[in-house]
Design an enzyme around this catalytic site. Structure first.
Site, PDB file in Angstrom:
ATOM      1  N   ARG A  56       0.828  -1.205   0.000  1.00 51.25           N
ATOM      2  CA  ARG A  56       0.000   0.000   0.000  1.00 51.25           C
ATOM      3  C   ARG A  56       0.863   1.256   0.000  1.00 51.25           C
ATOM      4  O   ARG A  56       1.886   1.308   0.664  1.00 51.25           O
ATOM      5  CB  ARG A  56      -0.919   0.006   1.227  1.00 51.25           C
ATOM      6  CG  ARG A  56      -1.967  -1.099   1.200  1.00 51.25           C
ATOM      7  CD  ARG A  56      -2.781  -1.121   2.473  1.00 51.25           C
ATOM      8  NE  ARG A  56      -1.972  -1.496   3.620  1.00 51.25           N
ATOM      9  CZ  ARG A  56      -2.441  -1.595   4.865  1.00 51.25           C
ATOM     10  NH1 ARG A  56      -3.716  -1.329   5.109  1.00 51.25           N
ATOM     11  NH2 ARG A  56      -1.653  -1.955   5.848  1.00 51.25           N
ATOM     12  N   ASP A  58       0.914   5.628   0.424  1.00 52.65           N
ATOM     13  CA  ASP A  58       0.211   6.706   1.097  1.00 52.65           C
ATOM     14  C   ASP A  58      -0.283   7.755   0.110  1.00 52.65           C
ATOM     15  O   ASP A  58       0.088   7.752  -1.067  1.00 52.65           O
ATOM     16  CB  ASP A  58       1.143   7.385   2.111  1.00 52.65           C
ATOM     17  CG  ASP A  58       1.523   6.465   3.263  1.00 52.65           C
ATOM     18  OD1 ASP A  58       0.701   5.596   3.617  1.00 52.65           O
ATOM     19  OD2 ASP A  58       2.633   6.616   3.804  1.00 52.65           O
ATOM     20  N   ARG A 203      10.326   7.560   3.696  1.00 47.50           N
ATOM     21  CA  ARG A 203      10.278   9.013   3.874  1.00 47.50           C
ATOM     22  C   ARG A 203      10.976   9.444   5.164  1.00 47.50           C
ATOM     23  O   ARG A 203      11.591  10.518   5.215  1.00 47.50           O
ATOM     24  CB  ARG A 203       8.827   9.484   3.854  1.00 47.50           C
ATOM     25  CG  ARG A 203       8.187   9.370   2.477  1.00 47.50           C
ATOM     26  CD  ARG A 203       6.678   9.536   2.539  1.00 47.50           C
ATOM     27  NE  ARG A 203       6.306  10.832   3.101  1.00 47.50           N
ATOM     28  CZ  ARG A 203       5.060  11.127   3.481  1.00 47.50           C
ATOM     29  NH1 ARG A 203       4.084  10.227   3.372  1.00 47.50           N
ATOM     30  NH2 ARG A 203       4.789  12.330   3.953  1.00 47.50           N
TER      31      ARG A 203
END
Length: 267
Positions: A56, A58, A203
């Protein structure tokens, strides 16, 4: 029932991430990539189609080749699925390839690795062209220092310092296969591969490497963060704009396209 694997490309800028927000999507729901894709596939199949993805993403994160599987008894060719679904998808999403796979193939659990790329422009002025796919850092960055600092992350480690507090994974152990930081003119590109990733892991790693790149912390600080396992003292989470999910990687036995297949020595 036939199981199909899809390679899906998308610009995540206009979506609330991959995962659909409701239990089952509707044909006109394009709030998430999964909802949009399932609506398109369901229209082609003339029946509800549910999908499972390799990893998945974001809100705001893009994918070069997300791999998805679904089951259907509709009599459609791979070409029919590809063209039919893409014609019903918003312009920011397309199906790049489709093929039938074995019944025990699983887009998530059959994958042995995932790859991400983070790209930023390092100059005084913000980018105008391709800005939706780039992050921006105005302060000069030492990409070589960032690369050296990042090598301590390679291997199987507890990445608690680089996971969001909202991460739902039962543990923070991940095997990071490799990470590189390379300057390409005004751009600094971070490429990373691991068996799997935690929520915001890439990130958060990039955010901490930027602190080193600006000279605010020494190269050894990344190792201290890894050992300390404390997210609160690590760098900020880098913006999603520059992040692309390049692809998952699978053993050759599944017969998928080369861009998502591990080299024989690794698979």
């Amino acid at each position: 029932m036939t199981r199909y694997a899809l390679g899906v490309e998308y610009d995540g800028g206009g979506f609330l991430g991959w995962q659909r927000l409701s239990k089952s999507g509707t044909p006109d729901d394009t709030s998430t990539v999964q909802a949009a894709l399932e609506g398109a596939l369901s229209s082609v199949a003339d029946a509800q189609v549910d999908t499972i993805c390799a990893g998945r993403t974001d809100a705001g994160v893009h994918a070069q080749c997300q791999v998805v599987h679904f089951d259907s008894d509709a009599a459609r060719t791979p070409r029919g699925w590809l063209l039919g679904a893409t014609a019903r998808l918003p312009p920011a999403v397309c199906v790049r390839w489709c093929q039938p796979v074995a019944d025990d193939f699983h887009a998530r659990f059959s994958a042995r690795a995932r790859r991400y790329r983070y790209t930023l422009v390092n100059r005084l002025a913000r980018p105008a062209l391709e800005r939706q796919y780039l992050s921006w850092e105005r302060m000069p960055l030492d990409a070589d220092a960032m690369h050296r600092a990042a090598q301590v992350l390679v291997g199987e480690n507890d990445f608690s310092a680089f996971r969001t507090v909202h991460c739902q994974s039962p543990h923070a152990m991940r095997n990071l296969h490799g990470i590189s930081v390379v300057r390409q003119g005004e751009r600094v590109v971070v490429e990373v591969q691991a068996n799997a990733f935690l929520h915001h892991m890439v990130r958060n790693i990039v955010g901490s490497l930027l602190v080193v790149g600006r000279g605010e912390r020494p190269e050894g600080w990344i190792g201290e963060l890894l050992t300390g396992r404390d997210r609160t003292v690590a760098g900020p989470t880098a913006p999603p704009d520059g992040l692309v999910f390049v692809s998952p990687l699978y053993p050759a036995e599944w017969g998928l396209p080369s861009e998502v297949t591990l080299p024989a020595a690794i698979g």
